[in-house]
Write a protein that holds these residues in place. Structure first.
Motif, PDB file in Angstrom:
ATOM      1  N   ASN A 131       0.831  -1.207   0.000  1.00  0.00           N
ATOM      2  CA  ASN A 131       0.000   0.000   0.000  1.00  0.00           C
ATOM      3  C   ASN A 131       0.864   1.255   0.000  1.00  0.00           C
ATOM      4  OD1 ASN A 131      -2.428  -1.389  -0.032  1.00  0.00           O
ATOM      5  ND2 ASN A 131      -2.608  -1.431   2.185  1.00  0.00           N
ATOM      6  N   GLY A 132       1.932   1.257   0.785  1.00  0.00           N
ATOM      7  CA  GLY A 132       2.849   2.403   0.802  1.00  0.00           C
ATOM      8  C   GLY A 132       3.555   2.589  -0.522  1.00  0.00           C
ATOM      9  N   LEU A 133       3.949   1.485  -1.154  1.00  0.00           N
ATOM     10  CA  LEU A 133       4.617   1.570  -2.454  1.00  0.00           C
ATOM     11  C   LEU A 133       3.663   2.092  -3.528  1.00  0.00           C
ATOM     12  CD1 LEU A 133       6.591  -1.785  -2.281  1.00  0.00           C
ATOM     13  CD2 LEU A 133       7.563   0.523  -2.176  1.00  0.00           C
ATOM     14  N   MET A 134       2.410   1.674  -3.471  1.00  0.00           N
ATOM     15  CA  MET A 134       1.425   2.153  -4.449  1.00  0.00           C
ATOM     16  C   MET A 134       1.166   3.645  -4.262  1.00  0.00           C
ATOM     17  SD  MET A 134      -0.168   1.055  -7.018  1.00  0.00           S
ATOM     18  CE  MET A 134      -0.886   2.272  -8.094  1.00  0.00           C
ATOM     19  N   GLU A 135       1.091   4.078  -3.014  1.00  0.00           N
ATOM     20  CA  GLU A 135       0.934   5.518  -2.751  1.00  0.00           C
ATOM     21  C   GLU A 135       2.101   6.304  -3.330  1.00  0.00           C
ATOM     22  OE1 GLU A 135       0.011   7.038   1.160  1.00  0.00           O
ATOM     23  OE2 GLU A 135      -1.239   5.274   1.559  1.00  0.00           O
ATOM     24  N   ALA A 136       3.307   5.789  -3.166  1.00  0.00           N
ATOM     25  CA  ALA A 136       4.504   6.463  -3.693  1.00  0.00           C
ATOM     26  C   ALA A 136       4.452   6.531  -5.220  1.00  0.00           C
ATOM     27  CB  ALA A 136       5.768   5.752  -3.228  1.00  0.00           C
ATOM     28  N   ALA A 137       4.000   5.447  -5.855  1.00  0.00           N
ATOM     29  CA  ALA A 137       3.905   5.421  -7.317  1.00  0.00           C
ATOM     30  C   ALA A 137       2.886   6.443  -7.808  1.00  0.00           C
ATOM     31  CB  ALA A 137       3.524   4.016  -7.795  1.00  0.00           C
ATOM     32  N   LEU A 138       1.738   6.499  -7.153  1.00  0.00           N
ATOM     33  CA  LEU A 138       0.709   7.467  -7.547  1.00  0.00           C
ATOM     34  C   LEU A 138       1.200   8.901  -7.346  1.00  0.00           C
ATOM     35  CD1 LEU A 138      -2.433   5.661  -6.135  1.00  0.00           C
ATOM     36  CD2 LEU A 138      -1.850   5.994  -8.547  1.00  0.00           C
ATOM     37  N   GLN A 139       1.932   9.145  -6.276  1.00  0.00           N
ATOM     38  CA  GLN A 139       2.464  10.484  -6.029  1.00  0.00           C
ATOM     39  C   GLN A 139       3.505  10.851  -7.080  1.00  0.00           C
ATOM     40  OE1 GLN A 139       1.279  12.669  -3.608  1.00  0.00           O
ATOM     41  NE2 GLN A 139       2.460  14.094  -4.854  1.00  0.00           N
ATOM     42  N   ALA A 140       4.337   9.895  -7.475  1.00  0.00           N
ATOM     43  CA  ALA A 140       5.336  10.161  -8.521  1.00  0.00           C
ATOM     44  C   ALA A 140       4.649  10.538  -9.829  1.00  0.00           C
ATOM     45  CB  ALA A 140       6.231   8.945  -8.723  1.00  0.00           C
ATOM     46  N   SER A 141       3.563   9.845 -10.161  1.00  0.00           N
ATOM     47  CA  SER A 141       2.810  10.161 -11.371  1.00  0.00           C
ATOM     48  C   SER A 141       2.222  11.571 -11.289  1.00  0.00           C
ATOM     49  CB  SER A 141       1.697   9.132 -11.566  1.00  0.00           C
ATOM     50  OG  SER A 141       0.845   9.509 -12.620  1.00  0.00           O
ATOM     51  N   LYS A 142       1.648  11.884 -10.141  1.00  0.00           N
ATOM     52  CA  LYS A 142       1.047  13.212  -9.939  1.00  0.00           C
ATOM     53  C   LYS A 142       2.113  14.306 -10.028  1.00  0.00           C
ATOM     54  CE  LYS A 142      -1.762  15.706  -6.567  1.00  0.00           C
ATOM     55  NZ  LYS A 142      -2.404  15.632  -5.249  1.00  0.00           N
ATOM     56  N   ASP A 143       3.276  14.052  -9.423  1.00  0.00           N
ATOM     57  CA  ASP A 143       4.364  15.039  -9.470  1.00  0.00           C
ATOM     58  C   ASP A 143       4.855  15.264 -10.894  1.00  0.00           C
ATOM     59  OD1 ASP A 143       4.165  15.212  -6.716  1.00  0.00           O
ATOM     60  OD2 ASP A 143       5.959  14.007  -6.330  1.00  0.00           O
ATOM     61  N   LYS A 144       4.992  14.182 -11.663  1.00  0.00           N
ATOM     62  CA  LYS A 144       5.438  14.314 -13.052  1.00  0.00           C
ATOM     63  C   LYS A 144       4.422  15.127 -13.857  1.00  0.00           C
ATOM     64  CE  LYS A 144       9.241  11.834 -13.387  1.00  0.00           C
ATOM     65  NZ  LYS A 144      10.493  12.433 -13.806  1.00  0.00           N
ATOM     66  N   LEU A 145       3.140  14.793 -13.681  1.00  0.00           N
ATOM     67  CA  LEU A 145       2.100  15.481 -14.439  1.00  0.00           C
ATOM     68  C   LEU A 145       2.045  16.974 -14.093  1.00  0.00           C
ATOM     69  CD1 LEU A 145      -0.252  15.375 -16.430  1.00  0.00           C
ATOM     70  CD2 LEU A 145      -1.737  14.739 -14.517  1.00  0.00           C
ATOM     71  N   SER A 146       2.324  17.323 -12.847  1.00  0.00           N
ATOM     72  CA  SER A 146       2.219  18.724 -12.421  1.00  0.00           C
ATOM     73  C   SER A 146       3.229  19.621 -13.119  1.00  0.00           C
ATOM     74  CB  SER A 146       2.375  18.838 -10.904  1.00  0.00           C
ATOM     75  OG  SER A 146       3.712  18.594 -10.520  1.00  0.00           O
ATOM     76  N   THR A 147       4.321  19.056 -13.639  1.00  0.00           N
ATOM     77  CA  THR A 147       5.331  19.866 -14.323  1.00  0.00           C
ATOM     78  C   THR A 147       5.330  19.648 -15.823  1.00  0.00           C
ATOM     79  OG1 THR A 147       7.031  18.166 -14.006  1.00  0.00           O
ATOM     80  CG2 THR A 147       6.839  19.838 -12.289  1.00  0.00           C
TER      81      THR A 147
END
Length: 78
Positions: free
Chosen positions: A56-72
């Motif tokens: 669950n923690g790893l999936m949260e990290a993956a989703l956050q990485a995707s969100k961070d990439k999209l934001s820039t």
């Protein structure tokens, strides 16, 4: 041509030093997310809450990485 940069992360989920699952992801600059999850030892994975919590923690990290990439991300002009 603009390169689509990416972030990759590979993790093994261990219980008592046994690799019971593997989780990896690639987050691309445009927000696309590719995830691979493999349970290597189903008995060990399902008998413990530790690997499920780790996943669950790893999936949260993956989703956050995707969100961070999209934001820039800036859509390239044709």
């Amino acid at each position: 041509m603009k390169k689509n940069t990416q972030t990759q992360e590979f993790n093994d989920i261990l219980v008592d030093e046994n690799n019971i699952a593997s989780f990896s992801y690639t987050a691309y600059q445009n927000g696309t997310l590719e995830v691979h999850f493999t349970i290597n030892n189903p008995q060990g994975f399902h008998d413990s809450d530790v690997p499920k919590n780790d996943m669950n923690g790893l999936m949260e990290a993956a989703l956050q990485a995707s969100k961070d990439k999209l934001s820039t991300y800036e859509v390239p002009e044709k």
